[in-house]
Design an enzyme around this catalytic site. Structure first.
Site, mmCIF file in Angstrom:
data_model
loop_
_atom_site.group_PDB
_atom_site.id
_atom_site.type_symbol
_atom_site.label_atom_id
_atom_site.label_comp_id
_atom_site.label_asym_id
_atom_site.label_seq_id
_atom_site.Cartn_x
_atom_site.Cartn_y
_atom_site.Cartn_z
ATOM 1 N N HIS A 33 0.844 -1.207 0.000
ATOM 2 C CA HIS A 33 0.000 0.000 0.000
ATOM 3 C C HIS A 33 0.875 1.251 0.000
ATOM 4 C CE1 HIS A 33 -2.715 -2.982 2.134
ATOM 5 N NE2 HIS A 33 -3.475 -2.583 1.147
ATOM 6 N N LYS A 145 -1.178 -7.042 -7.906
ATOM 7 C CA LYS A 145 -1.297 -8.356 -7.263
ATOM 8 C C LYS A 145 -2.709 -8.921 -7.453
ATOM 9 C CE LYS A 145 -1.600 -10.811 -3.107
ATOM 10 N NZ LYS A 145 -3.046 -10.630 -2.886
ATOM 11 N N GLN A 149 -9.038 -8.100 -10.279
ATOM 12 C CA GLN A 149 -9.711 -6.913 -9.728
ATOM 13 C C GLN A 149 -9.355 -5.659 -10.539
ATOM 14 O OE1 GLN A 149 -10.173 -5.796 -5.380
ATOM 15 N NE2 GLN A 149 -8.307 -4.638 -5.815
HETATM 16 O O1 PAF Z 1 -8.017 -4.503 -2.959
HETATM 17 C C1 PAF Z 1 -8.658 -4.069 -1.981
HETATM 18 O O2 PAF Z 1 -8.099 -3.776 -0.913
HETATM 19 C C2 PAF Z 1 -10.173 -3.921 -2.091
HETATM 20 O O3 PAF Z 1 -10.713 -4.899 -2.903
HETATM 21 C C3 PAF Z 1 -10.591 -2.515 -2.555
HETATM 22 C C4 PAF Z 1 -10.110 -2.235 -3.963
HETATM 23 C C5 PAF Z 1 -10.062 -1.459 -1.609
HETATM 24 C C6 PAF Z 1 -12.128 -2.419 -2.573
HETATM 25 O O4 PAF Z 1 -12.670 -2.651 -1.323
#
Ligand code: PAF
Length: 272
Positions: A33, A145, A149
């Site tokens: 992050h 990763k 998504q």
């Molecule tokens: O990857 C994540 O942490 C979650 O899927 C996200 C994109 C913040 C959505 O809740």
């Protein structure tokens, strides 16, 4: 860093900031992050991170209550990373009662994680759409990763003409290759030692494909090897990078999900 928890306060803070780069998170922040925040800093004058453990993306069999939470630790990390705004809506703020709208993305949502976690991408797409609208971000950053998504979010933004750019950022790994994930903390010591084998298997398959070994054979051997090493492999496949459709020739993306004990590991790499 301003910390806001409701929409009026968010709007008031946004009015003071310039164009925004958003890093959506569910907290339990790690170096992956923080690398997104570092890249975000170069994308826009202001950087925001959201922390919201999104119940909509957890299935009935998945333990939402087990998701790691450390708000104070996360806020300290965001502050140290130079984040300007932390957006921490409660579930009630994000999903007021009587909400009746959700976003269903087809295409790249289908198969793989879409099969393993029914409804998951509906939850991800819905919360991301809300976060994009709430913050008016000019750019949002996501780690590679969670490759599927990332493609689902890109497709949603494209299909719905959302006025922001989606930036995918490289996966951050431990020195032994394990992709950073907030779930890694649940690995036992023995499983943690075993876990990098997933990434090693993907790299091995990519090298075999580049050397001309047929995808079916390379993947079958890798799956058998992982099973011998104690993994329960959900899938390991070569797919078209954007559509996630399975392919048998390069280039593509090698994607994998496998369980070690109670922890489900995801990984993916480019194969060219
Ligand atoms: O990857 C994540 O942490 C979650 O899927 C996200 C994109 C913040 C959505 O809740």
């Amino acid at each position: 860093m301003r910390i806001v928890r409701d929409l009026p306060a968010l709007r008031a803070e946004l009015a003071k900031l310039g164009p925004l780069a958003l890093v959506p998170t569910m907290g339990a922040l790690h170096e992956g992050h923080l690398s997104l925040l570092g890249i975000a800093r170069r994308q826009a004058p202001a950087v925001a991170a959201s922390i919201f453990v999104n119940p909509l993306q957890f299935g009935p069999q998945e333990d939402l209550s087990r998701y790691p939470r450390d708000e104070a630790g996360d806020l300290a990390k965001l502050e140290a990373a130079g984040c300007d705004l932390a957006w921490l809506p409660s579930v009630e703020v994000m999903y007021p009662p009587e909400g009746a709208t959700a976003i269903e993305v087809g295409g790249p949502s289908e198969g793989w994680e879409g099969d393993a976690r029914p409804g998951h991408f509906r939850g991800v797409a819905t919360v991301c759409a809300k976060l994009f609208h709430q913050t008016g971000a000019a750019v949002a950053l996501f780690g590679e990763k969670d490759w599927q998504q990332l493609q689902v979010i890109r497709r949603m933004v494209r299909d719905l003409d959302m006025p922001l750019r989606i930036q995918g950022c490289p996966t951050v790994r431990e020195a032994d290759g394990l992709a950073l994930s907030s779930r890694n903390r649940f690995l036992s010591a023995a499983d943690r030692a075993q876990a990098p084998a997933l990434h090693a298997a993907l790299r091995h398959v990519a090298a075999e494909l580049a050397a001309g070994v047929p995808a079916g054979a390379a993947i079958a051997t890798a799956k058998a090897g992982l099973a011998q090493e104690g993994f329960a492999v959900d899938y390991l496949a070569l797919v078209e990078a954007e559509t996630l459709r399975e392919v048998s020739t390069l280039p593509g993306r090698l994607i994998a999900a496998a369980r070690l004990g109670s922890v489900r590991l995801l990984d993916n790499i480019a194969a060219a």
